[in-house]
Structures are given as C-alpha cells and as structure tokens.
Design an enzyme around this catalytic site. Sequence first.
Site, PDB file in Angstrom:
ATOM      1  N   HIS A 169       0.755  -1.073   0.018  1.00  0.00           N
ATOM      2  CA  HIS A 169       0.076   0.056   0.030  1.00  0.00           C
ATOM      3  C   HIS A 169       0.832   1.058   0.231  1.00  0.00           C
ATOM      4  O   HIS A 169       2.106   1.227   0.023  1.00  0.00           O
ATOM      5  CB  HIS A 169      -1.054  -0.031   0.938  1.00  0.00           C
ATOM      6  CG  HIS A 169      -0.386  -0.023   2.511  1.00  0.00           C
ATOM      7  ND1 HIS A 169       0.277  -0.815   3.126  1.00  0.00           N
ATOM      8  CD2 HIS A 169      -0.517   1.185   3.456  1.00  0.00           C
ATOM      9  CE1 HIS A 169       0.898  -0.371   4.262  1.00  0.00           C
ATOM     10  NE2 HIS A 169       0.157   0.702   4.483  1.00  0.00           N
ATOM     11  N   HIS A 174       1.470   4.128   1.780  1.00  0.00           N
ATOM     12  CA  HIS A 174       2.011   4.757   2.883  1.00  0.00           C
ATOM     13  C   HIS A 174       3.390   4.864   2.956  1.00  0.00           C
ATOM     14  O   HIS A 174       4.120   3.936   2.568  1.00  0.00           O
ATOM     15  CB  HIS A 174       1.529   4.227   4.395  1.00  0.00           C
ATOM     16  CG  HIS A 174       0.027   4.572   4.785  1.00  0.00           C
ATOM     17  ND1 HIS A 174      -0.754   3.779   5.486  1.00  0.00           N
ATOM     18  CD2 HIS A 174      -0.760   5.441   4.228  1.00  0.00           C
ATOM     19  CE1 HIS A 174      -1.837   4.527   5.658  1.00  0.00           C
ATOM     20  NE2 HIS A 174      -1.940   5.304   4.906  1.00  0.00           N
ATOM     21  N   ASP A 180       5.912   5.036   4.988  1.00  0.00           N
ATOM     22  CA  ASP A 180       6.518   4.127   5.974  1.00  0.00           C
ATOM     23  C   ASP A 180       6.609   2.668   5.261  1.00  0.00           C
ATOM     24  O   ASP A 180       7.386   1.709   5.614  1.00  0.00           O
ATOM     25  CB  ASP A 180       6.090   4.014   7.321  1.00  0.00           C
ATOM     26  CG  ASP A 180       4.717   3.473   7.450  1.00  0.00           C
ATOM     27  OD1 ASP A 180       3.977   3.629   6.636  1.00  0.00           O
ATOM     28  OD2 ASP A 180       4.719   2.823   8.538  1.00  0.00           O
ATOM     29  N   HIS A 181       6.132   2.464   4.042  1.00  0.00           N
ATOM     30  CA  HIS A 181       6.102   1.191   3.134  1.00  0.00           C
ATOM     31  C   HIS A 181       6.795   1.399   1.762  1.00  0.00           C
ATOM     32  O   HIS A 181       7.317   0.416   1.245  1.00  0.00           O
ATOM     33  CB  HIS A 181       4.639   0.626   2.943  1.00  0.00           C
ATOM     34  CG  HIS A 181       4.175   0.029   4.500  1.00  0.00           C
ATOM     35  ND1 HIS A 181       3.966  -1.220   4.699  1.00  0.00           N
ATOM     36  CD2 HIS A 181       3.805   0.819   5.592  1.00  0.00           C
ATOM     37  CE1 HIS A 181       3.603  -1.187   6.162  1.00  0.00           C
ATOM     38  NE2 HIS A 181       3.455   0.014   6.372  1.00  0.00           N
ATOM     39  N   HIS A 222      -7.537  -0.336   5.389  1.00  0.00           N
ATOM     40  CA  HIS A 222      -6.554   0.578   5.939  1.00  0.00           C
ATOM     41  C   HIS A 222      -6.338   1.572   4.960  1.00  0.00           C
ATOM     42  O   HIS A 222      -6.350   2.771   5.328  1.00  0.00           O
ATOM     43  CB  HIS A 222      -5.357  -0.405   6.329  1.00  0.00           C
ATOM     44  CG  HIS A 222      -4.316   0.500   6.717  1.00  0.00           C
ATOM     45  ND1 HIS A 222      -4.038   0.926   7.867  1.00  0.00           N
ATOM     46  CD2 HIS A 222      -3.089   0.584   6.133  1.00  0.00           C
ATOM     47  CE1 HIS A 222      -2.968   1.791   8.054  1.00  0.00           C
ATOM     48  NE2 HIS A 222      -2.406   1.548   6.910  1.00  0.00           N
ATOM     49  N   ASP A 280      -0.565  -3.438   6.557  1.00  0.00           N
ATOM     50  CA  ASP A 280      -0.968  -2.960   7.750  1.00  0.00           C
ATOM     51  C   ASP A 280      -2.416  -3.388   7.689  1.00  0.00           C
ATOM     52  O   ASP A 280      -3.475  -2.611   8.390  1.00  0.00           O
ATOM     53  CB  ASP A 280      -0.890  -1.436   7.780  1.00  0.00           C
ATOM     54  CG  ASP A 280       0.476  -1.095   7.755  1.00  0.00           C
ATOM     55  OD1 ASP A 280       1.521  -1.670   8.173  1.00  0.00           O
ATOM     56  OD2 ASP A 280       0.754   0.182   7.863  1.00  0.00           O
ATOM     57  N   HIS A 298       4.277  -4.277  10.994  1.00  0.00           N
ATOM     58  CA  HIS A 298       4.655  -3.607  12.132  1.00  0.00           C
ATOM     59  C   HIS A 298       4.776  -4.691  13.397  1.00  0.00           C
ATOM     60  O   HIS A 298       3.809  -5.566  13.409  1.00  0.00           O
ATOM     61  CB  HIS A 298       3.658  -2.471  12.672  1.00  0.00           C
ATOM     62  CG  HIS A 298       3.809  -1.235  11.622  1.00  0.00           C
ATOM     63  ND1 HIS A 298       4.475  -0.397  11.991  1.00  0.00           N
ATOM     64  CD2 HIS A 298       2.991  -0.998  10.761  1.00  0.00           C
ATOM     65  CE1 HIS A 298       4.327   0.736  11.190  1.00  0.00           C
ATOM     66  NE2 HIS A 298       3.232   0.211  10.167  1.00  0.00           N
TER      67      HIS A 298
HETATM   68 ZN   LIG Z   1      -0.316   1.959   6.319  1.00  0.00          ZN
END
Ligand SMILES: [Zn+2]
Length: 259
Positions: A53, A55, A57-58, A111, A132, A170
């Site tokens: 996805h 985001h 942080d990915h 998400h 996530d 995570h």
């Molecule tokens: Zn995420």
Amino acid sequence: MHSIIPIPAFRDNYIWLIREGTRAAVVDPGDAAPVIAYLDRERLQLSAIIATHHHNDHVGGNLGLLARWQVPVFGPARETIPGRTNALGEGDRIEVPGVDVRFDVLDIPGHTAGHIAFVGSLSSAPAVFCGDTLFAVGCGRLFEGTPAEMWSSLSKLAALAPETQVFCGHEYTLANIRFALAVEPDNRALNARRSREEQRRALGQPTLPSTIGEERATNPFLRAEQTAVKMAAEAHAGRSLANAVATFAELRAWKNAFQ
Ligand SMILES: [Zn+2]
C-alpha cells in the site's frame, strides 16, 4: 531454499527481505538505507520491490533502491506507488524475478483504499504479506475504508490455510495482546500466546511471522462472530450489535481509544 529476513526500520516497522541464493526481493521498503546496508553486508543483489500500500513508511525507500538497482516494482493498481512498473489487483499472479517465488494478489481494502496482499509459497511453506491490514493479534486502522470493507478483507485473509505464515508491517504484538485480553480475558490460547510473545520480545526477537491459525484463535478482529467477543463488544458499546460488521466496528473504535 528461501530465507525471509525482517529488517527493522523506523520505530516499529519491518521490511521483509526474501532471499534466495545471491538475490533478494524486498517487501514494503519504507527506508532504503537499512535495506542497502543489509544487501551490501551479505553481498546480495536486489531483484524486485513489492508494495502492499501507498503509505510512506512502506514505499519511502523505493526510489533510493531504484537509484542503485533497476528492478521491477510490484504494487497496487489503485494507489500511487513510487517507481511502480507492475500495477496489480485481485486475481493477478506474479512471478518475482530472481528469487523463484510466485504470488497471487488479493484486494484487501480498509486500511487504505487500494491495499493488496501477496499470497504464495516460500520453500513450500505458505505465506502472506499483508502490510498494515492484518497484524499479529490486531488489525490496521481504517484510514480510507469502512468497517464492512475491512471485515471482508480480514475474512479473506482468515480463510487462508491455517499454516499460512503471516508477515505484516509492524511490531505491535504486545500492545495488541493487551487489548485482546480486555476483550477476551478467558481465551486460553491468547493467554498462552502472551507468555510466548513476551519472552520473544524480552530476547529482542520479532513476534513475526505468526500463522493464520494462531490469528484465528487469538485475534479479536478475526473473532467478531465468536459469542464471547460479541458480548464483550456489546458490553463496551452499551447496546446490542446486529452482526459481525457491527461487532468489528465497535472493536476497532474501542481499540482506537484503548490505553
Ligand atoms: Zn499503512
């Protein structure tokens, strides 16, 4: 023989690296630096980037990795993914170059709106990379989706074979277990899992991967149809909840406010 290595990033992210011989594919590289450090130390060449996805942080490390290795980037068709070369959605099957892995793609919105999962076999052990959406004993927040969408996505993951290894984004497991015990204090599998996961964390080990079977036994967000979970959600809501989606929505709201 594959090995799957968790590369810690930021505070609690895992970047998953799939290693086969001298090549490696990387799942959700939010940061390029720790991936490059690992690849250089182990004298590996990157062969693919896989994104669940959008985001940061990915996917924040995609361009940094592409600057060094020109490799395909597999990611969701319905989201903006830096460097994406292969736009994917449910029903697609991919062959990941260099590491001898095939994945089937599932749409798992909730998400984020276009979130996807990668389901396949690594050295004949079934595995899912679910970003996530499903966490160990928890699930992602609903940033772009409805409870009905997320419940449907989690149900899709719960229907995978029980031995399927779950690789999520995570390390939230101990906090998730605290909430799960508030919902189901008498769940024996959950209490046993708490001791096991606390020991792992005390030794500095990841609690991942888990398995779909473990999640079905201990993760309240997959258990909204269980009587004990429904009753706990109703007690918290102070009203009756008509169906699994309503129970799931109450659990998610409860967790959002849980200290
Ligand atoms: Zn995420």
